[in-house]
Scaffold this motif. Structure first.
Motif, PDB file in Angstrom:
ATOM      1  N   THR A 382     -88.304  45.445  11.747  1.00 31.97           N
ATOM      2  CA  THR A 382     -88.710  46.516  12.479  1.00 31.97           C
ATOM      3  C   THR A 382     -87.983  47.184  13.674  1.00 31.97           C
ATOM      4  N   SER A 383     -87.132  46.281  14.207  1.00 34.61           N
ATOM      5  CA  SER A 383     -86.204  46.867  15.489  1.00 34.61           C
ATOM      6  C   SER A 383     -85.369  47.688  14.591  1.00 34.61           C
ATOM      7  N   TYR A 384     -84.416  46.612  13.911  1.00 37.44           N
ATOM      8  CA  TYR A 384     -83.402  46.883  13.049  1.00 37.44           C
ATOM      9  C   TYR A 384     -83.536  48.246  12.390  1.00 37.44           C
ATOM     10  N   LYS A 385     -84.946  48.443  11.671  1.00 34.16           N
ATOM     11  CA  LYS A 385     -84.948  49.824  11.170  1.00 34.16           C
ATOM     12  C   LYS A 385     -85.529  51.285  12.273  1.00 34.16           C
ATOM     13  N   ASN A 386     -85.571  50.367  13.169  1.00 39.78           N
ATOM     14  CA  ASN A 386     -85.841  51.962  14.689  1.00 39.78           C
ATOM     15  C   ASN A 386     -84.439  52.049  15.082  1.00 39.78           C
ATOM     16  N   LEU A 387     -83.770  51.600  15.105  1.00 42.85           N
ATOM     17  CA  LEU A 387     -82.581  50.908  15.629  1.00 42.85           C
ATOM     18  C   LEU A 387     -81.788  51.953  14.766  1.00 42.85           C
ATOM     19  N   LYS A 391     -79.210  47.926   6.734  1.00 37.34           N
ATOM     20  CA  LYS A 391     -78.732  46.883   6.495  1.00 37.34           C
ATOM     21  C   LYS A 391     -79.319  45.852   6.582  1.00 37.34           C
ATOM     22  N   GLU A 392     -79.244  45.078   8.110  1.00 39.91           N
ATOM     23  CA  GLU A 392     -80.350  43.724   8.536  1.00 39.91           C
ATOM     24  C   GLU A 392     -81.503  44.169   8.209  1.00 39.91           C
ATOM     25  N   SER A 393     -81.784  45.270   8.515  1.00 36.97           N
ATOM     26  CA  SER A 393     -83.359  45.432   8.653  1.00 36.97           C
ATOM     27  C   SER A 393     -83.651  45.073   7.152  1.00 36.97           C
ATOM     28  N   ILE A 394     -83.366  45.263   5.886  1.00 32.13           N
ATOM     29  CA  ILE A 394     -83.636  45.552   4.502  1.00 32.13           C
ATOM     30  C   ILE A 394     -83.308  43.561   4.131  1.00 32.13           C
ATOM     31  N   ALA A 395     -82.207  43.028   4.563  1.00 30.97           N
ATOM     32  CA  ALA A 395     -81.844  41.506   5.045  1.00 30.97           C
ATOM     33  C   ALA A 395     -82.812  40.541   5.836  1.00 30.97           C
ATOM     34  N   VAL A 412     -94.103  46.717   2.000  1.00 31.54           N
ATOM     35  CA  VAL A 412     -93.455  48.167   1.910  1.00 31.54           C
ATOM     36  C   VAL A 412     -93.241  48.808   2.361  1.00 31.54           C
ATOM     37  N   THR A 413     -92.760  48.396   3.590  1.00 31.11           N
ATOM     38  CA  THR A 413     -91.298  48.364   4.340  1.00 31.11           C
ATOM     39  C   THR A 413     -90.125  48.685   4.302  1.00 31.11           C
ATOM     40  N   ARG A 414     -89.993  47.699   3.348  1.00 35.34           N
ATOM     41  CA  ARG A 414     -88.632  47.234   2.922  1.00 35.34           C
ATOM     42  C   ARG A 414     -88.557  48.248   2.076  1.00 35.34           C
ATOM     43  N   VAL A 415     -89.283  48.832   1.406  1.00 37.14           N
ATOM     44  CA  VAL A 415     -88.986  50.306   0.361  1.00 37.14           C
ATOM     45  C   VAL A 415     -88.402  51.386   1.030  1.00 37.14           C
ATOM     46  N   GLN A 416     -89.355  51.445   2.350  1.00 34.04           N
ATOM     47  CA  GLN A 416     -89.184  53.126   3.590  1.00 34.04           C
ATOM     48  C   GLN A 416     -87.718  52.669   3.672  1.00 34.04           C
ATOM     49  N   ARG A 588     -87.593  62.029  26.250  1.00 36.28           N
ATOM     50  CA  ARG A 588     -87.056  61.382  26.817  1.00 36.28           C
ATOM     51  C   ARG A 588     -87.385  60.155  27.323  1.00 36.28           C
ATOM     52  N   GLU A 589     -88.573  59.801  27.590  1.00 35.64           N
ATOM     53  CA  GLU A 589     -89.116  58.557  28.003  1.00 35.64           C
ATOM     54  C   GLU A 589     -88.225  56.925  27.498  1.00 35.64           C
ATOM     55  N   LEU A 590     -87.700  56.983  25.912  1.00 35.28           N
ATOM     56  CA  LEU A 590     -87.643  56.553  25.592  1.00 35.28           C
ATOM     57  C   LEU A 590     -86.047  56.283  25.414  1.00 35.28           C
ATOM     58  N   PRO A 591     -85.865  54.705  25.053  1.00 38.64           N
ATOM     59  CA  PRO A 591     -84.205  54.967  24.618  1.00 38.64           C
ATOM     60  C   PRO A 591     -83.628  55.453  23.998  1.00 38.64           C
ATOM     61  N   GLU A 592     -81.796  55.391  23.948  1.00 36.74           N
ATOM     62  CA  GLU A 592     -80.880  56.903  23.826  1.00 36.74           C
ATOM     63  C   GLU A 592     -80.782  56.293  22.165  1.00 36.74           C
ATOM     64  N   ASP A 593     -81.124  54.478  21.949  1.00 35.80           N
ATOM     65  CA  ASP A 593     -80.273  54.019  21.049  1.00 35.80           C
ATOM     66  C   ASP A 593     -81.255  54.294  19.811  1.00 35.80           C
ATOM     67  N   ILE A 594     -82.788  54.834  20.064  1.00 31.50           N
ATOM     68  CA  ILE A 594     -83.881  54.581  18.674  1.00 31.50           C
ATOM     69  C   ILE A 594     -83.735  55.872  18.268  1.00 31.50           C
ATOM     70  N   THR A 595     -83.878  55.522  16.627  1.00 32.07           N
ATOM     71  CA  THR A 595     -84.041  56.746  15.937  1.00 32.07           C
ATOM     72  C   THR A 595     -85.646  57.044  15.690  1.00 32.07           C
ATOM     73  N   TYR A 596     -85.697  57.935  15.452  1.00 37.13           N
ATOM     74  CA  TYR A 596     -87.105  58.796  14.882  1.00 37.13           C
ATOM     75  C   TYR A 596     -87.767  59.336  13.062  1.00 37.13           C
ATOM     76  N   PHE A 597     -88.770  59.165  12.688  1.00 34.73           N
ATOM     77  CA  PHE A 597     -88.813  59.947  12.038  1.00 34.73           C
ATOM     78  C   PHE A 597     -89.467  61.404  11.674  1.00 34.73           C
ATOM     79  N   SER A 598     -89.097  62.083  10.925  1.00 34.89           N
ATOM     80  CA  SER A 598     -89.223  63.482  11.059  1.00 34.89           C
ATOM     81  C   SER A 598     -89.903  63.965   9.946  1.00 34.89           C
ATOM     82  N   PRO A 599     -91.595  64.610  10.474  1.00 33.62           N
ATOM     83  CA  PRO A 599     -92.439  64.430   9.705  1.00 33.62           C
ATOM     84  C   PRO A 599     -92.058  66.205   8.818  1.00 33.62           C
TER      85      PRO A 599
END
Length: 624
Positions: A382-387, A391-395, A412-416, A588-599
């Motif tokens: 999950t952490s790899y996915k948020n970064l 590839k590492e996340s699926i593994a 389920v999350t691997r499919v996502q 702004r309160e979160l680290p810059e290396d995190i990714t986000y889901f677009s609704p």
């Protein structure tokens, strides 16, 4: 000079003997070697002083002795010349007198013989005139002869005198030359003596300076050694105190070891207890659980800062600290601790280290270790996915499924993540296979999985399938993600979102269904539903969710969804700007290396990309 050095040496020696006599008996043996070195240095100074005195005497005596020999030699030569001159004068006078005597005796004999001869002849002459003539002639001849002889005598005397005079002149010349030579030698020796005296003074001064410097250096060394001896004496006096302090330190160290063992045992016990209480994405960000994780993490960090706990902390310690990092969005640190937990957990399964567990935790510890390995893989993935490291996340999701095929969150999350990584064909196949597996769990194997978890898994699977087919807004979609438009299908999106909504009427399926209904005709809505009603329902549920969910990363998506809902509802549109501002604040309160889901486009974006999309959303939907 010599007496002074002896007195000073004797005085120093007496002082040192007194100091040694005053030293404690216990320290005399310890400093004996230093005292011997001091004595040897003093002896060397004494020898150097004696050598200096002898050299000074030799240097001072040699010029005087050389001058005395020169003067004595000059006097001997002068006496010899004077005596020789006197003797020669006497010999000349004697020779002249001898010559006179010899001439007088010779002349006397000659005259006697001639007179006798004349008398004899006269006796034979009877004539008086003849006799007178004869006598006159004889006297005349005798007179002439006497004159000749006197002239010869005078000539001889003159020659003798001239020879003596020449000899005297030669002797005076030699005397003058010798006198000049000795005068030159005297001047030379005087100059040499004066020069030697000046050089001697300079060399003596230089030598004295060197000797004084050398003696001073030796004296400084002696002073240094004496100070070291005093320091050693003081250090020996502190020996018992130091030993006592060392003993106290050892006792404290022993007490510290006991406290450390108690602390590490408590840490291991707390880690197992916290693991047994269980953590999920939702519970991980609850305030009370975050406080527990932070407290545990601080305790472990403090212990690790003072000691090496690598072989004494059990795998659950690293697992709990890893979750503490993840709860505070330090995802890289969390991944590192979870990897250690997984590695140590595998080692523990081959042979449990009982000292790292409390007695009541040993029972069933292998079961918990097996479960912890799965959970570690899941949170790591999950952490790899948020970064954005898909590839590492699926593994890691695949590893969790390998360890536990019934771990639905990993499946389920691997499919996502496959969809986020644009593995569209693999995504479609995995969705079909996972749908079969989930349906199989609904049958005879339903007892193996939690029913609520199974229901959520089916909901999310249908949501993820609908995300693939939902039409993307080209105004908001990054150019690099244009490949996602290839699989757009309004009807398929409506179908899968409806299925997700049927499994759960929570906020996300409701919001997704409202988006899909906007894309199709009212004939496909059914059940008296409209997009506005669905957006109203979604907004109500989102507000409730954002109130109870304290995950900032998840809140970015929730506030963004609220802004979208507000834009779709006339009476709420003025609040759209507020909700979007809240989404940006959380961002702004979160680290810059995190990714986000677009609704809006159902894909995962970097910080810069999601901010750009929000700006475009504000431009096209709020301010239009």
């Amino acid at each position: 000079m010599r007496c002074f050095h002896i007195t000073e040496r004797e005085t120093n020696h007496m002082t040192q003997e007194k100091d040694r006599a005053e030293q404690p008996e216990g320290s005399s043996e310890n400093v004996s070697e230093s005292q011997q070195q001091t004595k040897r240095l003093e002896d060397k100074i004494f020898v150097l002083e004696n050598t200096n005195d002898r050299l000074s005497k030799k240097v001072a005596t040699f010029p005087k002795f050389s001058m005395l020999i020169s003067i004595m030699t000059f006097l001997v030569l002068f006496s010899y010349i004077v005596i020789n001159d006197t003797g020669m004068t006497k010999r000349i006078a004697d020779q002249i007198e001898l010559s006179k005597d010899d001439i007088e005796s010779s002349m006397r004999e000659d005259i006697k013989n001639e007179m006798l001869n004349e008398i004899a002849e006269i006796q034979n002459i009877s004539d008086g005139d003849e006799l007178f003539d004869k006598l006159y002639k004889s006297a005349q001849e005798t007179n002439d002869e006497l004159k000749n002889k006197m002239a010869g005598i005078e000539l001889r005397q003159k020659m003798i005198v001239e020879g003596a005079k020449g000899s005297l002149e030669s002797m005076y010349f030699i005397f003058t030359a010798v006198s000049a030579l000795f005068s030159i030698l005297g001047i030379y020796f005087a100059y040499r003596h004066i020069h030697a005296e000046s050089k001697k003074e300079e060399s003596q001064e230089k030598h004295d300076q060197e000797m004084r410097g050398l003696v001073g250096s030796f004296q400084n060394n002696i002073d240094t050694i004496n100070s070291l001896i005093e320091t050693l004496q003081q250090s020996y006096s502190y020996k018992e105190e130091v030993e006592r302090e060392i003993k106290e330190l050892r006792e404290r160290h022993h007490e510290g070891e006991e406290k450390f063992r108690e602390s590490i045992l408590k840490l291991n016990t707390d880690a197992v207890r916290l693991y047994k209480e269980g953590f999920s994405r939702t519970t991980l960000n609850r305030e009370e659980r975050k406080r527990e994780l932070k407290t545990f993490s601080n305790q472990m960090n403090n212990m690790a800062a003072n000691r090496n706990i690598e072989n004494q902390a059990n795998p659950f310690c690293y697992y709990i600290r890893g979750l503490a990092h993840i709860a505070n969005y330090r995802l890289a640190n969390g991944i590192r601790d979870l990897e250690i937990a997984y590695r140590d957990g595998e080692v523990e399964l081959s042979g449990v280290t009982e000292k790292n567990y409390a007695g009541h935790d040993i029972v069933g510890i292998r079961e918990h270790l097996n479960r912890m390995l799965v959970d570690a893989c899941y949170f790591e993935a999950t952490s790899y996915k948020n970064l954005g490291k898909y590839k590492e996340s699926i593994a890691r999701f695949s590893k969790a499924i390998e360890l536990d095929p019934t771990h639905l969150d990993s499946r389920v999350t691997r499919v996502q993540v496959m969809f986020f990584d644009a593995r569209f064909e693999q995504f479609g196949k995995e969705c079909e296979e996972l749908d079969k597996i989930l349906n199989s769990f609904s049958g005879t194997d339903a007892d193996e999985v939690d029913k609520a978890a199974l229901k959520d898994a089916k909901k999310f699977l249908k949501l993820y399938q609908g995300n693939m087919y939902l039409p993307k807004d080209e105004r908001l979609l990054p150019t690099s993600r244009s490949g996602y438009k290839k699989y757009e299908d309004k009807a398929e999106a409506m179908k899968f979102y409806r299925q997700a909504y049927d499994h759960s009427t929570s906020a996300r399926p409701t919001f997704a269904l409202a988006q899909a209904m906007e894309q199709v005709t009212p004939a496909s809505w059914g059940r008296g539903e409209t997009p506005e009603k669905m957006y109203e329902e979604a907004m109500r549920k989102l507000k409730d969710r954002v109130t109870h969910d304290h995950d900032l990363m998840y809140a970015v998506m929730l506030y963004y969804m609220l802004a979208v809902c507000a834009c779709k509802l006339t009476r709420e549109k003025e609040n759209a700007q507020i909700h979007l501002a809240e989404a940006r604040r959380c961002l702004r309160e979160l680290p810059e290396d995190i990714t986000y889901f677009s609704p809006m486009n159902k894909i995962r974006l970097s910080r810069a990309e999601i901010l750009e999309e929000m700006n475009k959303f504000e431009k096209y939907f709020i301010k239009k």
